[in-house]
Structure formats: C-alpha cells, structure tokens
Scaffold this active site. Structure first.
Site, PDB file in Angstrom:
ATOM      1  N   GLY A  46      45.907  50.049  40.174  1.00  0.00           N
ATOM      2  CA  GLY A  46      44.965  50.122  41.572  1.00  0.00           C
ATOM      3  C   GLY A  46      45.514  49.428  42.337  1.00  0.00           C
ATOM      4  N   GLN A  51      45.667  44.365  49.794  1.00  0.00           N
ATOM      5  CA  GLN A  51      46.875  44.288  49.382  1.00  0.00           C
ATOM      6  C   GLN A  51      48.059  44.677  50.082  1.00  0.00           C
ATOM      7  OE1 GLN A  51      45.493  45.481  45.353  1.00  0.00           O
ATOM      8  NE2 GLN A  51      46.930  44.103  44.669  1.00  0.00           N
ATOM      9  N   CYS A  91      47.929  41.476  38.386  1.00  0.00           N
ATOM     10  CA  CYS A  91      47.767  42.017  39.884  1.00  0.00           C
ATOM     11  C   CYS A  91      49.014  42.046  40.573  1.00  0.00           C
ATOM     12  CB  CYS A  91      46.846  40.913  40.579  1.00  0.00           C
ATOM     13  SG  CYS A  91      46.404  41.377  42.059  1.00  0.00           S
ATOM     14  N   LEU A  92      49.187  43.270  41.346  1.00  0.00           N
ATOM     15  CA  LEU A  92      50.487  43.402  42.113  1.00  0.00           C
ATOM     16  C   LEU A  92      50.660  42.545  43.115  1.00  0.00           C
ATOM     17  CD1 LEU A  92      50.243  47.204  42.532  1.00  0.00           C
ATOM     18  CD2 LEU A  92      51.695  46.129  41.187  1.00  0.00           C
ATOM     19  N   HIS A 133      38.123  44.522  39.332  1.00  0.00           N
ATOM     20  CA  HIS A 133      39.089  43.970  39.744  1.00  0.00           C
ATOM     21  C   HIS A 133      39.466  44.295  41.249  1.00  0.00           C
ATOM     22  CE1 HIS A 133      43.508  42.315  39.428  1.00  0.00           C
ATOM     23  NE2 HIS A 133      43.631  42.905  40.377  1.00  0.00           N
ATOM     24  N   GLU A 134      39.564  45.567  41.461  1.00  0.00           N
ATOM     25  CA  GLU A 134      39.743  46.302  42.744  1.00  0.00           C
ATOM     26  C   GLU A 134      38.682  45.794  43.921  1.00  0.00           C
ATOM     27  OE1 GLU A 134      42.524  46.870  43.169  1.00  0.00           O
ATOM     28  OE2 GLU A 134      43.324  47.115  40.961  1.00  0.00           O
ATOM     29  N   HIS A 137      38.785  42.735  45.163  1.00  0.00           N
ATOM     30  CA  HIS A 137      39.654  42.441  46.210  1.00  0.00           C
ATOM     31  C   HIS A 137      39.096  42.689  47.670  1.00  0.00           C
ATOM     32  CE1 HIS A 137      43.807  41.697  44.498  1.00  0.00           C
ATOM     33  NE2 HIS A 137      43.628  42.686  43.877  1.00  0.00           N
TER      34      HIS A 137
END
Ligand code: NI
Length: 159
Positions: A46, A51, A91-92, A133-134, A137
């Site tokens: 995701g 991000q 997480c990226l 999670h997303e 963000h």
C-alpha cells in the site's frame, strides 16, 4: 506513469494531515497512476499520498500475492471495525524496520473512486491491517506510533 520518490524517516510531510480530494481531474488521475507504479515498483502492499509528498487523501493498495487486486481509495473512511489481530508491520517510509501492532481484524471502508462515486470495501486480516495503516498515513500517523506495549522497532536480519 512515473515512479515517484518515496518520503522516508523523519520527513515532516509524513506527519501532516492530508486534505480531502474535491477535484477529480487529470492531475488526480496522474497522481493515482504514479502511486500505483511506485507501489508495485517498491514491492509494497500500500501507499498513501503523503508518502510521495502529496497531502491529498488518496491511497493505493494491493495485498494479493499475485499482485492483481489493485484498489485505489479517494477520501477513504473506516466505517466499521471488528475484532483484533496482532501482527508485524513495515512501511515503505520506514525502510528496513518492522514492528508489532494490534489492529482490528475486520474493517469496512467507504471511499470514492475516480468518478467520485462512493464505494464500500471490506477487509479481513492483512487487508484490514493495510486499510488501517494507509488511512493512518492520511492523518500523519505512522505504525511506529502504535506499537504494542513493550514492543520496539527491529531490523530484520539480512536487511
Ligand atoms: Ni506505510
């Protein structure tokens, strides 16, 4: 489409609150297409607007093993939560690290699509975790803020 630069670590944009999307135009579609390409290129499940440095309430996801269940969410909102799951997240934007977080086991999400139409989604297990999670963000929240009590970020061997 283009691969965008992923913001990492202490980049302050990751801590800002994203704005609602109100204009469904080519600029938005280009952002979504780029986020899709960037997510697949990075091997993530995701990716959220902040991000890639864009404070808009947009998320792209694909939690399938075959990488063929792409979804994009515009202005997503969690409308229902049920149960609990404890698992490992990464997480990226926090490269190389992982941590244990407890999340709802089932969530329902409403979000707009590219046409501005509201759609409903349901996620269990990994998909529910990813929705949470997303969407976090978009409010400047990172999973490392929500580690289970006594847990710390850790580095996987070999990374
Ligand atoms: Ni993340």
């Amino acid at each position: 489409m283009a691969i965008r630069n992923i913001r990492v670590d202490d980049d302050p944009i990751l801590r800002k609150k994203s704005r609602e999307v109100t204009e469904f135009n080519d600029r938005l579609f280009e952002l979504l297409d780029d986020m899709k390409e960037t997510m697949y290129h990075s091997g993530g499940v995701g990716l959220a607007g902040p991000q890639v440095g864009v404070l808009k309430r947009v998320v792209v996801m694909d939690v399938s093993e075959d990488r063929n269940e792409f979804i994009e969410l515009i202005n997503p909102v969690i409308t229902y939560e049920e149960g609990e799951q404890t698992g490992i997240e990464g997480c990226l934007s926090i490269p190389g690290l992982h941590g244990t977080v407890t999340r709802p086991n089932i969530v329902k999400v409403k979000a707009q699509n590219r046409d501005g139409k509201w759609c409903l989604y349901k996620g269990e297990e990994l998909k529910a975790r990813c929705f949470c999670h997303e969407i976090d963000h978009l409010d400047g929240i990172l999973y490392k803020d929500k580690l289970d009590e006594g847990e710390q970020l850790y580095r996987n061997d070999g990374e």
